[in-house]
Design a protein around this motif. Sequence first.
Motif, mmCIF file in Angstrom:
data_model
loop_
_atom_site.group_PDB
_atom_site.id
_atom_site.type_symbol
_atom_site.label_atom_id
_atom_site.label_comp_id
_atom_site.label_asym_id
_atom_site.label_seq_id
_atom_site.Cartn_x
_atom_site.Cartn_y
_atom_site.Cartn_z
ATOM 1 N N THR A 911 1.293 -0.553 -5.302
ATOM 2 C CA THR A 911 2.238 -1.430 -5.921
ATOM 3 C C THR A 911 1.254 -2.751 -6.073
ATOM 4 O OG1 THR A 911 2.565 -2.048 -3.379
ATOM 5 C CG2 THR A 911 4.338 -0.635 -4.520
ATOM 6 N N ARG A 912 1.808 -3.687 -6.792
ATOM 7 C CA ARG A 912 1.315 -5.091 -7.224
ATOM 8 C C ARG A 912 1.347 -5.846 -5.891
ATOM 9 N NH1 ARG A 912 -2.478 -4.409 -11.114
ATOM 10 N NH2 ARG A 912 -1.451 -3.709 -13.011
ATOM 11 N N ASP A 913 2.248 -5.900 -5.295
ATOM 12 C CA ASP A 913 2.554 -6.475 -4.020
ATOM 13 C C ASP A 913 2.347 -5.519 -2.960
ATOM 14 O OD1 ASP A 913 3.454 -7.437 -1.860
ATOM 15 O OD2 ASP A 913 5.381 -8.457 -2.533
ATOM 16 N N PRO A 914 1.045 -5.695 -2.094
ATOM 17 C CA PRO A 914 0.789 -4.718 -1.429
ATOM 18 C C PRO A 914 1.687 -4.559 -0.181
ATOM 19 C CG PRO A 914 -0.577 -6.592 -1.129
ATOM 20 C CD PRO A 914 0.184 -6.962 -2.255
ATOM 21 N N LYS A 915 2.481 -5.272 0.061
ATOM 22 C CA LYS A 915 3.607 -5.261 1.150
ATOM 23 C C LYS A 915 4.793 -4.319 0.996
ATOM 24 C CE LYS A 915 1.938 -8.508 3.941
ATOM 25 N NZ LYS A 915 0.603 -8.166 4.243
ATOM 26 N N VAL A 916 4.985 -4.093 -0.497
ATOM 27 C CA VAL A 916 6.174 -3.225 -0.803
ATOM 28 C C VAL A 916 5.711 -1.981 -0.770
ATOM 29 C CG1 VAL A 916 7.575 -2.647 -2.682
ATOM 30 C CG2 VAL A 916 6.989 -5.128 -2.397
ATOM 31 N N ARG A 951 -2.266 -2.024 3.139
ATOM 32 C CA ARG A 951 -1.386 -2.186 2.145
ATOM 33 C C ARG A 951 -0.401 -0.936 2.109
ATOM 34 N NH1 ARG A 951 -2.552 -2.720 -2.908
ATOM 35 N NH2 ARG A 951 -0.385 -1.366 -3.251
ATOM 36 N N ILE A 978 9.904 -2.648 -9.515
ATOM 37 C CA ILE A 978 8.625 -2.907 -8.826
ATOM 38 C C ILE A 978 7.417 -2.474 -9.912
ATOM 39 C CG2 ILE A 978 7.169 -1.856 -6.838
ATOM 40 C CD1 ILE A 978 10.005 -1.298 -5.557
#
Lengths: 997, 98
Positions: A911-916, A951, A978
């Motif tokens: 995911t571009r946002d590692p938290k997702v 991540r 996402i």
Amino acid sequence: MSGAFRIPSAGRLSQAKTARFSFDGQSYAGIEGDTLASALLANGVHLVGRSFKYHRPRGILSAGAEEPNALVEIKRDAARKTPNVRATVQELYDGLDAQSQNRWPSLSFDVGAVNDIASPLFSAGFYYKTFMWPKAAWKSLYEPKIRAAAGLGVSPDKPDPDHYSSRYAHCDVLVLGGGAAGIAAALAAAETGVRVILADEQAEFGGSLRFESGAKIDGQDGFAWAQAAVAKLAAMDNVRVLSRTTAFGYYAQNFVGLVERVSDHLKTPGRDLARERLWQVRAKRVVLASGAIERHMVFADNDRPGIMLAGAARTYLNHYGVAVGKNVGVYTANDSAYAAAIDLKKAGVNVAAIVDLRDNPTGPVIDEARALGIEINFGRAVIRVGGKLRVSSMTVQPKNGGGERTIPVDAILMSAGWTPSVHLFSQSRGKVAFNDETKRFVPGTYAQDCVSVGACNGTDGLSATLDEAYAAGANAAKDTGAKTAKGTKPKVDASESWSRGMLGAAPGAGADTTVKAFVDFQNDVTAKDIRQAVHEGMRSIEHVKRFTTNGMATDQGKTSNMHGLAIAAETLGKPIPEVGLTTFRAPYTPVTFGAIVSHARGPLFDPTRKTAIHPWAEAQGAVFEDVGQWKRAWYFPRAGEDMHAAVDRECVAVRKTAGLFDASTLGKIEVVGPDAAKFMELLYTNPWEKLEPGRCRYGIMLREDGFIYDDGVVGRLAPDRFHVTTTTGGAPRVMNHMEDYLQTEFPHLNVWLTSITEQWAVIAVQGPKSRDIIAPLVEGIDMSDAGLPHMSVREGKICGVPTRLFRMSFTGERGFEVNVPADYGQAVWEALWAEGQKHGAAAYGTEAMHVLRAEKGYIIVGQDTDGTVTPNDAGLDWAVGKKKADFVGIRGMARPDLVAKGRKQLVGIKTRDPKVVLEEGAQIVEDPKQAIPMKMIGHVTSSYWSENCGRSIALALVAGGRDRMGDTLYVPMPNGVIEVEVTGMVFFDETGGRLNG
Amino acid sequence: MLLIRCPYCEEERPELEFRNAGEAHIARSANMAGETDDDFEKFFFIRSNPKGIIYERWRHMHGCARFFNAVRDTVTDKFIMTYKAGEPKPSKLPGVGK
């Protein structure tokens, strides 16, 4: 006195044994031996329920299992509430608490009865015509309102606290039905010494001898003879007598299901007593003696409380000593109703009039009724009745029209004749034949080793019945190898004989839309509904049945099917046999789920498999998950940890120091024999011949279609011996797959297959410190990297017990799998655990195992594959032996569609946002702005938070995935899209250096 | 529940002990890799699914674990006969046509 309508001189119950009971909160007195129905009738109560659709007041129609109306709820306590109990079957016990159903606020004033006035709206096919559109009405109107208004009892809302039992039985001759015919057949068979089971649904044997006051056998009253004969049978070692036992289903090869009601009739059933017992009987021969069921007359408002079957009224009088009224009318097209009138008259009940639809019938019962001074009206019909909650009068008219006369009555006894009970015969796949003369369907062509006797075979008269039944019983025994019977046939001294009745609607139940002449009481189907179904285009009786729901209630049309058929045939202008009978299906009467399920519920529903190390994990507070039948430790939370915290800690510990994992559930198969390697070559894609003993290989098993079926590490212990591991869930089917090929396709190979899953406990020790933990406990194995390299196996000892020690890794760390005999599993685990503690090792569960393998891009068959994934799709081409001439799947794999471009391939997703963290199963698209429905190009198969990578990580099957490395794709979710990037499948230690780290 | 005669155990046993394994007498090619698409289709996908007599494979799963062949009538669900794996398709069936 147990009710104002009890006649002390009549019946067989002992007046001394009073039983109190309540119905809708009102307390009444009955007698032990009563049914709830007879006890209510003794108290003058006829109104017992409201009907299914129109909420019409309903009374008691019958005295047996065919009852469509008198369905009540029996309540023992908060959890023991049984709906839809037939009051005619429920035996009375002191303290019985019954409630009427389908009424609000009360039985005599029911708001739902508005349906009766609005009935033109609810005619045949109402559901089909109404429950169509608009779609929204399903939620707002149809389900919550209309469906709620219909229906009968209310389901219990607590788990069933009772227990049920189940037994298998075998016998030579199984006799179903314990009336005169069944008893005679059982006697004849039993006297030869063969094994006999005799079953009857009633509490007492005797069948119609319960009411036939004119029957005398062997010098005794018929019912008394039945009791004596059954007592004699019960005393014989080769006979099992089952009362309160209904044969509900007749299956292939004389396999019959019976339900015995063990304790529903008891005031306080012992806790050790089952409520019901399921009998599954395999019989060499079956004798069907299921009798006949009386039909009602189809006329206007024939459902008013107080209107009942003549035979039932006679049963209530002659068996229970209850008069169903003080001033009764009779409406009949059949002689047997006369016998009821005669018995009631002799007991002091006024018989207002007999109305007989037939023109000028003659016979002894008619003469006797006339001699008793009963008024008889031939050629007349009842066209109307008075009274709503209880019948108050009947209006009589010549059947071809003319002057009317209204006669006050408080009950009407009716009989349109008797329908042979061919249900079980039909269930056995026998074909019925229509007897045009008697207008009855009787057994025709038999499909199984059974025989029908007596009334269910269309045999009339007690003498003929006993002759036929006794001969059939003796023959059945002889067929099973018995010698000649030693007994003597029962002798009939006196009997009754009746002529036949009618089918279909009586005059006066005409096409008039306001007339409700009921055919099927339980489903509220009238003669008009059946005519309408034909007029609306239904031609097949099966369509008429479904359109009107005639015969589809829980009584399965026992009283209604023949009437419905006759009305349909008449409307169609076809003879009855051309229209044909609907199919009889099991169960004959409703069977509880409890009886079928028996002990197989809760923890006993499915076997639970536990590993040798399970008790240790349990003591450590592990949380378990179900994997097939296995309980596997999911994670080991420490104080204050939630699942995520525990899994993160376990994952980090494995990569930092070491982790211990119980891998015992892995399937294990030993492949042994001179041709073991050849067999492995054929069953797995990989090459095996050249694998050296002591080495391991990751194997892929395909189905013949070329898709991945299973995988696992295989160790070659010796030239002729492989230790094969499978997925946990796949073990049984892999074994089956291997056996199938070995036995049927490659029988020339000299190989033995043995499941060893449960014989070896497996402890995975993984992590940089794994060797340090194991080494001190091992004897006879060189633990150096040269002596035991990655992907090798050695046999030796650990903690003094034999081990097969694998050097392998499902985490990407230096790793071992310690196989020890299962009995030593926990002891060796504890020893390893103690060593592990010195190094700070953690126990880890299946969740951490999943995360760790995903960090390395190791697939799980069944999660990352779904039965449509080839080795190439999964990026496992390297595991397919290119030079092999044959293996299972070699041709399937080469099919055009399986080698085509654009197939879904397994790739990594970040995911571009590692938290997702993505949801597993989420769909992947190229363009999130496209119109719905979007074109989906793949889906997420595995997704986790990886504490080691800091991540989220995911695996996905994406069309042409390996050509999309670095591309941006999108995962549309309900709360936003996402953005993700396609990557390789290895997220941690890409070079694999840690395997030897 | 059906009773099925296992030709290895030589006993009739309840259906619960057995598992059906699809149509019988479909031989796997000795030259599998060289099969044409059409031949593979016939071998792998096409089944006769008859109304009437079917030749099928069963396994005495919870008994001797052997695979065997059976002749069954799909209309009446009756087993006509059973025979061992590898034996030829019977040319005469007992009791059929009566």
